[in-house]
Scaffold this active site. Structure first.
Site, PDB file in Angstrom:
ATOM      1  N   ASP A 166      -2.598  -6.480  -5.150  1.00 47.87           N
ATOM      2  CA  ASP A 166      -1.606  -6.212  -4.000  1.00 47.87           C
ATOM      3  C   ASP A 166      -1.911  -7.052  -2.929  1.00 47.87           C
ATOM      4  OD1 ASP A 166       0.464  -4.602  -3.064  1.00 47.87           O
ATOM      5  OD2 ASP A 166      -1.146  -3.161  -2.059  1.00 47.87           O
ATOM      6  N   GLU A 175       7.250  -1.300  -1.651  1.00 49.23           N
ATOM      7  CA  GLU A 175       6.936  -2.138  -2.134  1.00 49.23           C
ATOM      8  C   GLU A 175       7.573  -2.884  -3.259  1.00 49.23           C
ATOM      9  OE1 GLU A 175       2.743  -3.301  -2.606  1.00 49.23           O
ATOM     10  OE2 GLU A 175       2.086  -1.940  -1.280  1.00 49.23           O
TER      11      GLU A 175
HETATM   12 MN    MN Z   1       0.049  -1.564  -0.774  1.00 50.74          MN
END
Ligand code: MN
Length: 465
Positions: free
Chosen positions: A165, A239
């Site tokens: 991430d 995201e």
């Molecule tokens: Mn994140």
């Protein structure tokens, strides 16, 4: 940039041509699914059952998920397409990959095979030039291999071994940094390298899977010691995930010029985050149990080829920021980003009881990321780290500059200080049990039909006793 010819073609699947269908002919996102009628009644739950998406039918070989491709309101079954002989002009390896239960084998066939399959699917689904009887017979056969998307049970489309991430939104990094360091929101490394951490792949779940509120250690500044309790600062992160389609051997680096060729496609991703657990545990080694309890992915993976018309230049860096080091310098900066709008929506149990639709909490655009997926990939391999087929590189929370573009509650409510007001009169600093977060994405480029990233949805369950 010239658009591919296919971009202006229509499909004989009527719903694909409807404005706003989101899945027109040239989009063709991939998924893994079980037709709702395939195996009822006793072995699979109804698709609306809360636990449906957690069921793994691969424990029964007769119920293995099939790969499919979205077209209008339908999913075309790739397994059945192969079985019907409609892929027989493709390589044996590619045909076999179309019969797998996730996309990894297809990814492993490589970019020329991805193009060959896409071309074959476009040929099968585009409006025919003539009404020959041969065309009509083939259309009827292909139509018989479709299932309504609304009735499908979705599975994770990709088997992912590694999930990283990033933190690629400058606006997000600055807004969150301000909460903790008002005078110095961004640390000096931010403008030099894509910041990231190694996420947990085992707890990736497909959209629709409920998310259990985690327990963890949390400590208030006013208390001398932490307590072990359910998180009361549960958050989402809006995201986008990029899937690795071509890996690299251990010890090798992927040059920035080659990076795009390693990416198969993108998908929505929700990096659920327990802020109280995170804030107590994250120093000095970074996020751990505040993140690893669940990460949701959309069932739909949009291929890089379908995304080609939506490539754009990333927003300009501040004049005072350094240019990236050579190994991170994008060779084609005009095509480094994507013009894709992403949104987070929230519905509470009370809103659903009263028939009030979900409210949009934020809207942002991927072109506002500071780092491109190619830069993230090249940086990830710059020490010789090997990426593997199916690995996920996630963007980090996507936020913009304007109010209403903050991609998580921590940022939107300024650390919980400034709660949201919902149509029911409810207030939210962080997520409550029963809240459902839905991430969406779309692109609406002039001259092209609207395209949708689908939905990445998850509902919060109360902590286990
Ligand atoms: Mn994140």
């Amino acid at each position: 940039m010239s658009l591919p010819l296919e971009s202006v073609t229509t499909s004989w699947v009527g719903t694909a041509n409807e404005p706003g269908s989101g899945f027109p002919l040239q989009w063709l996102p991939y998924c893994a699914f079980t037709p709702a009628s395939a195996s009822r009644p006793e072995l699979l739950p109804e698709p609306t059952a809360p636990m449906a998406a957690q069921t793994d039918p691969r424990t029964d070989s007769h119920l293995a998920p099939h790969l499919g491709v979205g077209i209008g309101a339908f999913i075309l079954d790739l397994y059945q397409l192969q079985a019907a002989g409609l892929l027989s002009d493709l390589s044996a390896e590619l045909q076999s990959a179309c019969c797998a239960s996730h996309l990894n084998a297809l990814m492993g066939c490589g970019p020329s095979a991805w193009t060959a399959l896409r071309k074959r699917l476009l040929d099968l689904l585009k409006s025919p030039k003539s009404r020959s009887s041969r065309n009509q017979v083939q259309r009827r056969l292909v139509a018989s291999l479709m299932t309504p998307a609304a009735k499908a049970i979705f599975h994770k489309p990709v088997c992912t071994e590694n999930y990283t991430d990033f933190y690629a939104s400058w606006h997000h990094a600055r807004n969150v940094g301000r909460l903790f360091r008002p005078d110095r929101p961004l640390l000096p490394n931010y403008a030099w390298l894509p910041i990231g951490y190694h996420g947990r792949a085992s707890s990736l779940v497909v959209s629709g899977t409920p998310v259990r509120r985690p327990y963890g250690q949390r400590k208030l500044d006013s208390e001398p010691a932490p307590v072990f309790q359910p998180s009361d600062r549960l958050d989402y992160e809006l995201e986008v995930a990029a899937y690795i389609g071509v890996g690299n051997p251990l010890g090798s680096r992927v040059p920035i010029e080659e990076a795009a060729k390693h990416l198969f496609g993108i998908s929505l991703l929700n990096d659920w985050s327990a802020r109280d657990i995170q804030s107590w545990e994250y120093q000095p080694l970074g996020p751990f149990l505040g993140k690893s309890f669940a990460t949701s992915v959309s069932p739909w993976v949009v291929s890089m080829e379908a995304l080609a018309p939506y490539r754009t230049r990333l927003a300009a860096r501040a004049a005072s920021d350094p240019a990236p080091l050579d190994y991170l310098a994008e060779p084609e900066a005009d095509l480094s980003g994507f013009d894709i709008t992403v949104e987070a929506h929230l519905s509470t149990a009370k809103m659903r009881e009263r028939g009030i639709p979900a409210v949009r909490l934020s809207q942002a655009n991927l072109r506002d990321l500071y780092w491109s997926f190619a830069q993230m990939l090249t940086h990830h391999t710059s020490n010789g780290c090997n990426l593997r087929i199916g690995d996920i590189l996630a963007s980090g929370t996507v936020s913009g500059e304007q109010p209403g573009s903050q991609g998580c509650l921590l940022e939107m409510t300024r650390g919980g200080e400034d709660p949201l007001c919902l149509p029911t009169g409810e207030r939210r600093s962080f997520l409550e049990d029963g809240d459902e977060v839905s991430l969406r994405g779309f692109a609406n480029r002039e001259g092209l039909p609207l395209v949708s990233m689908g939905e990445c949805r998850g509902r919060v369950l109360s902590a286990r006793e």
